[in-house]
Design a protein around this motif. Structure first.
Motif, PDB file in Angstrom:
ATOM      1  N   THR A  27      -6.214   3.974   4.610  1.00 50.21           N
ATOM      2  CA  THR A  27      -6.273   2.333   4.111  1.00 50.21           C
ATOM      3  C   THR A  27      -4.791   1.867   5.160  1.00 50.21           C
ATOM      4  O   THR A  27      -5.054   0.710   6.044  1.00 50.21           O
ATOM      5  CB  THR A  27      -5.608   1.937   2.906  1.00 50.21           C
ATOM      6  N   ASP A  47      -9.067  -1.093  -0.844  1.00 51.46           N
ATOM      7  CA  ASP A  47      -8.413  -0.666  -1.229  1.00 51.46           C
ATOM      8  C   ASP A  47      -9.201  -0.596  -2.957  1.00 51.46           C
ATOM      9  O   ASP A  47      -9.073   0.070  -3.753  1.00 51.46           O
ATOM     10  CB  ASP A  47      -8.073  -2.383  -1.321  1.00 51.46           C
ATOM     11  N   ILE A  48     -10.831  -1.538  -2.684  1.00 49.86           N
ATOM     12  CA  ILE A  48     -12.074  -1.003  -4.087  1.00 49.86           C
ATOM     13  C   ILE A  48     -12.281   0.868  -4.108  1.00 49.86           C
ATOM     14  O   ILE A  48     -12.389   1.251  -5.071  1.00 49.86           O
ATOM     15  CB  ILE A  48     -13.301  -1.745  -3.854  1.00 49.86           C
ATOM     16  N   VAL A  75     -10.340  -4.688   1.621  1.00 47.03           N
ATOM     17  CA  VAL A  75     -10.671  -5.190   0.674  1.00 47.03           C
ATOM     18  C   VAL A  75     -11.037  -3.681   0.481  1.00 47.03           C
ATOM     19  O   VAL A  75     -11.462  -3.432  -0.345  1.00 47.03           O
ATOM     20  CB  VAL A  75     -11.430  -6.581   0.460  1.00 47.03           C
ATOM     21  N   SER A 103      -8.879 -10.866  -1.391  1.00 45.01           N
ATOM     22  CA  SER A 103     -10.530 -12.069  -1.063  1.00 45.01           C
ATOM     23  C   SER A 103     -10.459 -13.263  -1.109  1.00 45.01           C
ATOM     24  O   SER A 103     -11.040 -13.877  -0.679  1.00 45.01           O
ATOM     25  CB  SER A 103     -10.928 -11.860  -1.932  1.00 45.01           C
ATOM     26  N   TRP A 110      -3.489  -7.270  -5.586  1.00 47.73           N
ATOM     27  CA  TRP A 110      -4.175  -7.209  -4.293  1.00 47.73           C
ATOM     28  C   TRP A 110      -4.708  -7.755  -3.654  1.00 47.73           C
ATOM     29  O   TRP A 110      -5.194  -8.159  -2.721  1.00 47.73           O
ATOM     30  CB  TRP A 110      -3.174  -6.289  -3.597  1.00 47.73           C
ATOM     31  N   THR A 111      -5.747  -6.723  -4.020  1.00 42.54           N
ATOM     32  CA  THR A 111      -7.049  -6.812  -3.476  1.00 42.54           C
ATOM     33  C   THR A 111      -7.599  -8.439  -3.936  1.00 42.54           C
ATOM     34  O   THR A 111      -8.837  -9.060  -3.052  1.00 42.54           O
ATOM     35  CB  THR A 111      -8.105  -5.383  -4.724  1.00 42.54           C
ATOM     36  N   SER A 112      -7.933  -8.925  -5.207  1.00 38.03           N
ATOM     37  CA  SER A 112      -8.060 -10.698  -5.594  1.00 38.03           C
ATOM     38  C   SER A 112      -7.580 -11.169  -4.476  1.00 38.03           C
ATOM     39  O   SER A 112      -8.241 -12.590  -3.783  1.00 38.03           O
ATOM     40  CB  SER A 112      -7.743 -10.262  -6.786  1.00 38.03           C
ATOM     41  N   HIS A 146       1.110  -1.139   0.286  1.00 36.43           N
ATOM     42  CA  HIS A 146      -0.261  -0.034  -0.053  1.00 36.43           C
ATOM     43  C   HIS A 146       0.739   1.640   0.054  1.00 36.43           C
ATOM     44  O   HIS A 146       0.430   2.694  -0.993  1.00 36.43           O
ATOM     45  CB  HIS A 146      -1.179   0.039   0.816  1.00 36.43           C
TER      46      HIS A 146
END
Length: 911
Positions: free
Chosen positions: A882, A849-850, A846, A439, A434-436, A12
């Protein structure tokens, strides 16, 4: 998992830093050949007056009696010189503003890390090119132009940095000091032959930096009598200076005068962003080589300032930095044409160097030149312009040169942003990857996702490993042969291991796809729409604070949707009442615009009344309370009383212009330091520890408050207590047994993993609630999504002498206190609902980040400076939020779980 969070923090940080490489790299170009016109200049010397923090409207407008606050400057506009508005740009701070004025370029944002004081990059300036320069004013500004100059020809005279005191009796002394020292300097010069001869050389610059207006604006607001009176003092001082210069040089008519400002100021006394009150500054010039006033009947401007200022009959000429303002010059057409021709060649040289630099480090088949200014077109324009000058067609020559300047500047921007799209793609790939991955970790370790196929954990294939190693090597080689900077390697290589980690979880992806296919389409679409709506509400709240009000009103209806109203009516009533009460705050005006100490006192009294109620309640419930815990509560209540006293007495002292009392300053710092320790002395029982945290943090928050925002943490905390109870009721309704009531649960550091449950769909709501409350914690206190949210007057109980880093740290802590209260409540929610803190926290990251990716696409570098500054501020704020979440999560765990004892060993506390 600890390693995962550390890596996440680093990732981040890279995403956060990327915005500065993409949008805020240094515009400086080195290696040009100096260009000079052969014609003699009309002036032998320049006197530059910079009134720090002076708004254009504050100078030009008439007062309530129809008189000018600056009669001398207004007389110049009407009878001697030219005037207009100087359009500055973000960040509207003193250092970049002065660099733009004196060095002719917009400041590199890397200067933020230097506190706007030292030179993070080398640059040339007017002062450096002068024969001699003398400057008087603030040490922060003058020292950066005197440092590392070539030769010993820049002489500065500054007052002590401690004189920059916002609480001083009379800060206009910062300006009168300058005027007095200039007068003394010229008196001494008459008896000093060496100095006298230097003063009579050509290419002399006198720089008078006037800080009083800015200081009064921060301390009292631009609408205050102090700010407006300071303008009168500056006007009178400039009048005296001009008379003195003319007399010293025998009215030789060879002195040019410029009066302007580095930036403006908002109505609430801050600057830094792109509001017109910050970017519009006055520009008045007169003397040698400057046009006299031009009377006109009509002028075409989009704003209505001319009519407001009663200046519609005097030609207004606005300027931007970097281009020679020909309309200001009073000289022959030949001089103007030669000057603009030289200016065009200077900018064209920068374009050529920039193009060459980019071409040398780009593969030939990938290089795309700027097509609007080919080499043949450059030569053609220059040849025609020179020909027109020889033929005395000066207007045609000037027009061609302006066209060349326009194209060269566009070309400079083209090459300066050449890699922007490429960098943006790599950052987006990293973001999505990263978000994926986060998750997939949630689904793998913290959910009941149906597992298909073999139960064995398969190792990733060699082919996958070798493929990503090969991709990494190819990317590194591609960057190496093009000599890209080291930061590009980070942005481009970071997605490689992230996407490798994603594809390693192929089995989880398969299970997820199978689960989604088995889900009824209407359910899937419904969940997707609700999730999208929730994210969009959070994003829109950055633009429209009232969206938070709408969200909180919707939250108030939650008990009716889930039937909690029938199961827990009292808890539901508390939730509804405090949700609606908190919904009022985002509708309140921006903090700092209308300070009201009575509201701060009211907040303190309400906290004391609540404390008395809690003490009475605990005395009845616990026999040991009076002997063991009452002293701590009384100490915290005393801290609150002292905070109220300090705020009230400091405000009175500053109003009387007696400065910050030393005893108040000492008490304030003691209260701040103790606020980190006192909660750790309280029992780790959930309610008692949370209330102790509230008392300690509110004592500090009161010291940092100037109005209604002092009430916000109290209302927010009441809603957080209601949220904790509501979540336990929700869990009981879903059939999960809760062994203890909220009032008897204790915070523990090492949770028994056997008592934790897996995540469910309702936990997504809990994560969304947290993010929503965090966003509310920022905007609900009157902040706006901009760097000018910070009100420097809020730190006056701690210090009044200008110190950017200490003041910035205190203002940041004020913003973080509501965040800490929310995160501590979140710790309690995790405990009461038997949730894994890691799983729930991953969901929060998550969602954040979105949002951050959303704002990354909204960043822009075109349009008004307000739009540009706001778009950048949004991304910086959400990315900071974040990253700070990781820190706040650890701080909340420390405040809720650790127990200090003054003597003996601490007792162990278990559920």
């Amino acid at each position: 998992m600890l390693l995962f969070f550390i890596l996440g923090l680093l990732v981040h940080f890279v995403f956060f830093a990327s915005i500065f490489d993409i949008y805020f790299t240094s515009p400086l170009v080195h290696g040009m050949t100096p260009q000079f016109t052969s014609l003699p200049p009309p002036a032998r010397r320049l006197v530059l007056f910079v009134a720090d923090g002076l708004r254009a409207d504050s100078l030009y407008e008439l007062d309530e009696n129809g008189d000018s606050r600056a009669p001398f400057i207004r007389n110049i506009i009407m009878h001697e010189g030219s005037w207009g508005i100087s359009h500055t740009r973000v960040p509207t701070e003193s250092r970049p503003g002065h660099v733009a004025l004196i060095a002719g370029f917009y400041e590199d944002v890397s200067a933020v890390a230097k506190g706007w004081k030292e030179n993070p990059v080398e640059f040339d300036s007017l002062l450096n090119e002068s024969k001699y320069t003398w400057g008087w004013g603030s040490p922060d500004i003058l020292s950066m132009f005197a440092k590392d100059v070539s030769g010993d020809h820049v002489f500065i005279h500054t007052y002590d940095a401690d004189d920059e005191d916002f609480g001083a009796h009379d800060v206009t002394k910062l300006d009168t000091w300058v005027f007095d020292n200039v007068k003394e300097f010229f008196r001494a010069a008459r008896n000093n032959q060496s100095l006298f001869s230097k003063l009579n050389e050509e290419k002399i610059v006198f720089f008078l930096h006037l800080l009083g207006i800015d200081t009064n604006g921060h301390a009292h607001r631009p609408s205050s009598r102090e700010y407006k009176d300071n303008i009168k003092i500056v006007d009178a001082g400039i009048k005296e200076m001009v008379s003195m210069f003319k007399h010293f040089y025998g009215n030789d008519g060879k002195t040019a005068f410029v009066f302007t400002a580095d930036h403006g100021m908002t109505d609430w006394g801050v600057h830094g962003a792109g509001h017109p009150s910050e970017t519009l500054t006055p520009f008045v010039t007169w003397g040698a080589g400057i046009k006299y006033p031009q009377n006109v009947s009509t002028q075409q401007f989009e704003d209505a300032f001319l009519k407001e200022w009663k200046l519609e009959n005097w030609k207004r000429q606005d300027i931007n930095q970097g281009i020679l303002p020909l309309d200001y010059l009073n000289n022959t057409d030949l001089f103007k044409a030669e000057s603009i021709f030289t200016n065009a060649i200077q900018i064209l040289e920068q374009f050529k160097v920039k193009m060459t630099q980019k071409k040398e480090v780009t593969l030939s088949f990938l290089f795309t030149p700027f097509k609007l200014l080919s080499e043949s077109k450059q030569h053609n324009i220059l040849r025609k312009a020179r020909s027109y000058i020889k033929q005395r067609k000066y207007d045609e020559a000037i027009s061609l040169c302006k066209e060349l300047i326009h194209l060269a500047l566009k070309g400079l921007s083209y090459y300066h942003t050449y890699d922007r799209f490429f960098l943006g793609i790599t950052v987006v790939l990293g973001f999505v990857g990263w978000t994926s991955y986060a998750s997939l970790l949630i689904l793998k370790f913290h959910s009941n996702l149906p597992r298909g196929g073999s139960k064995e954990v398969k190792k990733p294939s060699r082919l996958l490993q070798y493929s990503f190693v090969a991709i990494g090597v190819l990317v590194a080689f591609f960057l190496l042969i093009q000599a890209y900077p080291w930061t590009y390697y980070i942005y481009c290589l970071l997605p490689v291991p992230i996407w490798y980690a994603v594809l390693r979880e192929f089995q989880v992806i398969q299970d997820l796809v199978a689960s989604l296919l088995s889900c009824p389409p209407s359910h899937f679409v419904g969940y997707l729409l609700v999730s999208t709506l929730g994210i969009e509400v959070l994003v829109l709240s950055f633009f429209y604070r009232y969206m938070l009000t709408a969200g909180l009103i919707a939250f108030a209806g939650w008990p009716f949707i889930t039937q909690l109203w029938t199961r827990a009516k009292r808890t539901s009533l508390n939730w509804i009442f405090f949700s609606l009460l908190l919904a009022v705050f985002p509708l309140m005006p921006v903090v700092g615009r209308k300070p009201d100490i009575s509201l701060v006192m009211t907040a303190g009294l309400l906290v004391l009344l609540l404390s008395l109620f809690v003490v009475a309640s605990l005395t009845k419930r616990k026999d040991s309370f009076v002997n063991e815990e009452l002293p701590l509560h009384l100490l915290q209540m005393l801290s609150m009383v002292l905070s109220m006293y300090v705020v009230y007495s400091t405000d009175n002292s500053l109003l009387k212009k007696q400065g910050l009392p030393l005893i108040n300053q000492i008490i304030s710092w003691i209260i701040l330091a103790s606020s980190f320790v006192l909660p750790l002395l309280s029992p780790p029982i959930l309610f008692e520890r949370l209330f102790s945290i509230l008392l300690s943090l509110m004592s500090t928050y009161i010291l940092l408050s100037r109005g209604y925002e002092a009430l916000f943490p109290l209302v927010l905390s009441c809603l957080m207590f209601a949220w904790i109870h509501m979540e336990q009721e929700t869990l009981q309704q879903s059939g999960v047994s809760c062994k203890q009531k909220v009032n008897s649960i204790q915070f523990i550091y090492n949770t028994d993993l056997t008592q934790l449950r897996q995540l469910c769909l309702d936990d997504i709501r809990r994560a969304f609630f947290l993010v929503f409350f965090l966003v509310t914690a920022f905007f609900g206190t009157g902040n706006i999504a901009s760097v000018n949210s910070f009100d420097v007057t809020s730190v006056y109980c701690f210090l009044t002498v200008f110190s950017p880093f200490i003041m910035g740290a205190l203002m940041m802590w004020k913003i973080l206190i509501p965040f800490v209260l929310v995160m501590c409540a979140f710790e309690a929610v995790q405990l009461t609902t038997q949730l894994s803190s890691k799983g729930l926290f991953l969901m929060v990251l998550v969602i954040s980040d979105i949002m951050a990716l959303h704002f990354f696409f909204l960043v822009r570098d075109y349009g008004s400076w307000l739009d540009i500054g706001t778009s950048i501020s949004h991304y910086v704020i959400v990315m900071s939020m974040t990253m700070v979440l990781v820190f706040l999560n650890g701080l909340a765990q420390l405040l809720t779980t650790k127990k200090l004892t003054l003597c003996g060993k601490p007792k162990s506390h278990l559920i």
